[in-house]
Design an enzyme around this catalytic site. Sequence first.
Site, PDB file in Angstrom:
ATOM      1  N   ARG A   2      -8.085  -8.521   4.386  1.00  0.00           N
ATOM      2  CA  ARG A   2      -7.064  -7.472   4.640  1.00  0.00           C
ATOM      3  C   ARG A   2      -7.691  -6.253   5.310  1.00  0.00           C
ATOM      4  NH1 ARG A   2      -2.128  -5.044   0.938  1.00  0.00           N
ATOM      5  NH2 ARG A   2      -1.479  -3.544   2.539  1.00  0.00           N
ATOM      6  N   HIS A  40       0.735   8.702  13.699  1.00  0.00           N
ATOM      7  CA  HIS A  40      -0.113   7.600  13.248  1.00  0.00           C
ATOM      8  C   HIS A  40      -0.304   6.566  14.372  1.00  0.00           C
ATOM      9  CE1 HIS A  40      -2.041   4.864  10.517  1.00  0.00           C
ATOM     10  NE2 HIS A  40      -1.203   3.909  10.871  1.00  0.00           N
ATOM     11  N   LYS A  90       0.865  -1.198   0.000  1.00  0.00           N
ATOM     12  CA  LYS A  90       0.000   0.000   0.000  1.00  0.00           C
ATOM     13  C   LYS A  90       0.889   1.231   0.000  1.00  0.00           C
ATOM     14  CE  LYS A  90      -4.285  -1.249   2.362  1.00  0.00           C
ATOM     15  NZ  LYS A  90      -5.068  -1.040   3.599  1.00  0.00           N
ATOM     16  N   HIS A 110      -7.494   7.627  12.003  1.00  0.00           N
ATOM     17  CA  HIS A 110      -7.324   8.517  10.838  1.00  0.00           C
ATOM     18  C   HIS A 110      -8.123   9.810  11.034  1.00  0.00           C
ATOM     19  CE1 HIS A 110      -5.956   5.268   7.711  1.00  0.00           C
ATOM     20  NE2 HIS A 110      -5.038   5.560   8.602  1.00  0.00           N
ATOM     21  N   GLU A 166      -7.155  -6.061  -0.692  1.00  0.00           N
ATOM     22  CA  GLU A 166      -8.200  -5.736   0.295  1.00  0.00           C
ATOM     23  C   GLU A 166      -9.615  -6.011  -0.223  1.00  0.00           C
ATOM     24  OE1 GLU A 166      -7.011  -2.643   3.148  1.00  0.00           O
ATOM     25  OE2 GLU A 166      -9.007  -1.824   2.849  1.00  0.00           O
TER      26      GLU A 166
HETATM   27  P1  NAD Z   1       7.731   8.327  10.253  1.00  0.00           P
HETATM   28  O1  NAD Z   1       8.038   7.797   8.936  1.00  0.00           O
HETATM   29  O2  NAD Z   1       7.286   9.744  10.357  1.00  0.00           O
HETATM   30  O3  NAD Z   1       9.016   8.127  11.171  1.00  0.00           O
HETATM   31  C1  NAD Z   1       8.935   8.535  12.509  1.00  0.00           C
HETATM   32  C2  NAD Z   1      10.112   9.441  12.912  1.00  0.00           C
HETATM   33  O4  NAD Z   1      11.273   8.653  13.096  1.00  0.00           O
HETATM   34  C3  NAD Z   1      10.476  10.508  11.893  1.00  0.00           C
HETATM   35  O5  NAD Z   1      10.794  11.696  12.581  1.00  0.00           O
HETATM   36  C4  NAD Z   1      11.730   9.951  11.242  1.00  0.00           C
HETATM   37  O6  NAD Z   1      12.578  10.954  10.742  1.00  0.00           O
HETATM   38  C5  NAD Z   1      12.373   9.215  12.387  1.00  0.00           C
HETATM   39  N1  NAD Z   1      13.217   8.085  12.036  1.00  0.00           N
HETATM   40  C6  NAD Z   1      12.980   7.141  11.110  1.00  0.00           C
HETATM   41  N2  NAD Z   1      13.888   6.169  11.198  1.00  0.00           N
HETATM   42  C7  NAD Z   1      14.742   6.526  12.179  1.00  0.00           C
HETATM   43  C8  NAD Z   1      15.867   5.901  12.767  1.00  0.00           C
HETATM   44  N3  NAD Z   1      16.277   4.681  12.388  1.00  0.00           N
HETATM   45  N4  NAD Z   1      16.516   6.548  13.761  1.00  0.00           N
HETATM   46  C9  NAD Z   1      16.062   7.758  14.213  1.00  0.00           C
HETATM   47  N5  NAD Z   1      14.971   8.379  13.716  1.00  0.00           N
HETATM   48  C10 NAD Z   1      14.328   7.756  12.716  1.00  0.00           C
HETATM   49  O7  NAD Z   1       6.618   7.474  11.007  1.00  0.00           O
HETATM   50  P2  NAD Z   1       6.251   5.920  10.986  1.00  0.00           P
HETATM   51  O8  NAD Z   1       5.584   5.681  12.276  1.00  0.00           O
HETATM   52  O9  NAD Z   1       7.392   5.073  10.596  1.00  0.00           O
HETATM   53  O10 NAD Z   1       5.174   5.807   9.813  1.00  0.00           O
HETATM   54  C11 NAD Z   1       3.893   6.409   9.900  1.00  0.00           C
HETATM   55  C12 NAD Z   1       3.313   6.435   8.510  1.00  0.00           C
HETATM   56  O11 NAD Z   1       3.153   5.108   8.023  1.00  0.00           O
HETATM   57  C13 NAD Z   1       1.939   7.091   8.450  1.00  0.00           C
HETATM   58  O12 NAD Z   1       1.898   8.002   7.391  1.00  0.00           O
HETATM   59  C14 NAD Z   1       1.008   5.933   8.164  1.00  0.00           C
HETATM   60  O13 NAD Z   1      -0.128   6.309   7.449  1.00  0.00           O
HETATM   61  C15 NAD Z   1       1.890   5.010   7.373  1.00  0.00           C
HETATM   62  N6  NAD Z   1       1.475   3.591   7.374  1.00  0.00           N
HETATM   63  C16 NAD Z   1       1.365   2.965   6.185  1.00  0.00           C
HETATM   64  C17 NAD Z   1       1.015   1.631   6.136  1.00  0.00           C
HETATM   65  C18 NAD Z   1       0.976   0.911   4.810  1.00  0.00           C
HETATM   66  O14 NAD Z   1       0.534  -0.231   4.782  1.00  0.00           O
HETATM   67  N7  NAD Z   1       1.430   1.508   3.745  1.00  0.00           N
HETATM   68  C19 NAD Z   1       0.772   0.921   7.319  1.00  0.00           C
HETATM   69  C20 NAD Z   1       0.895   1.606   8.536  1.00  0.00           C
HETATM   70  C21 NAD Z   1       1.249   2.946   8.555  1.00  0.00           C
HETATM   71  N1  GLY Z   2      -2.158  -1.015   7.363  1.00  0.00           N
HETATM   72  C1  GLY Z   2      -3.251  -1.707   6.769  1.00  0.00           C
HETATM   73  C2  GLY Z   2      -2.874  -2.529   5.598  1.00  0.00           C
HETATM   74  O1  GLY Z   2      -1.728  -2.583   5.200  1.00  0.00           O
HETATM   75  O2  GLY Z   2      -3.712  -3.116   4.975  1.00  0.00           O
END
Ligand code: NAD
Ligand code: GLY
Length: 359
Positions: free
Chosen positions: A239, A263, A141, A250, A235
Amino acid sequence: MRQRIDVGGSHGYPLFLGVPLEELGSYLENRYGAKGHYLVITNPIIADLYSEKLMEGLKNFRTDLITVPDSEEEKSLDRISKLTEQALRCRADRDTMVLALGGGVIGDLAGFFASIFVRGIRYIHIPTTLLAQIDSSIGGKVAVNHPSGKNLLGSFYPPQAVWTDYSTLTTLPWEEIQNGLAETIKHALVADSMLFEFIEDHTADILNRDPKIMKELAMRSMAVKVKIVTEDEKEKGNRILLNLGHSFGHALETDAKYKGVSHGQGVSIGLVAIANLAFERNLLSEKQLVRIVDLLEKLGLPTYITDSDPQSLLQHMLVDKKNKAGNKILILPVGIGKSSIATDCEDEEIVRAWKKIMK
Ligand code: NAD
Ligand code: GLY
């Protein structure tokens, strides 16, 4: 220990786990040949920490690195447009491969960019947060947000591979580990009661970031996601259950205009809201509801809201990708380790759930 897990679907791909960043280059050379253009997309924090290691392995290739400011707000069409200009300046073309180095924000943004740039180019996830390693890098996704709703513009676009170097988690701040923990608890609630018990039994080890326990937690959480997305890539079936807690979460993120509520925090509060709704429907016992709230609290995750307006949050929930034919679709926990789809949730019921978690 290195591991490989294959994710199935229309275009299967491997998850390489426990592999050093600097070895990605030799994998690419063996897999795709000695020539190629690689476009690393990351943010300045991650670039400072890890780009040197990654670039070391890529020195035989033509490689460009683009950094995006570090914020959920950057998951936007505006940023996609800027990335396009930057990629063209780097002479990117259909043979370019994107390397998405970062957490879920970079993964979703760079993956979505790859899905539409010159009608689609290949990409690899290099997840550096717990959340990205156990959840967002798996399942294909990709998306950006819109002021009207989270992840409203996106596609199902599987990567070529996922390259997970667990050592990147050593620099991850605790609050970012917590965001990943919210998704592991979601995985446990959706499909794995034993995982829920494992987290309950090891909260102290998790708070101490015990490497052995964290690794096991990550593996078990990933296993839930890999199984579900392999069976239902797009999905059409189960899923959707992975969205447990996300409709409420959200809404909070959109209401906060993608700043102030991460998130993981949104998911944590969303799980409590939906657990209250499920309790009201007798799908959860009071004891199970308390176990869920307790576990989130023990791990320091938020479980209530203070100054939000339930009516405005409800409005955000009306703009949800999952809704069908005007009906809101919510995922409800059924006990612990099982979940179901509800298409009959009334607005009043949802507002009551918001009010239940308001302090
Ligand atoms: P993020 O990508 O914002 O990372 C969180 C923070 O950690 C940021 O400030 C980043 O710079 C920092 N960071 C990253 N790696 C680091 C490291 N190794 N060391 C130090 N700092 C580091 O947040 P997240 O929680 O990883 O991701 C949230 C996003 O993921 C949301 O936009 C959410 O919608 C999305 N998401 C997508 C899916 C999907 O299936 N595609 C599933 C769940 C969440
Ligand atoms: N985070 C929900 C999905 O990947 O389907």
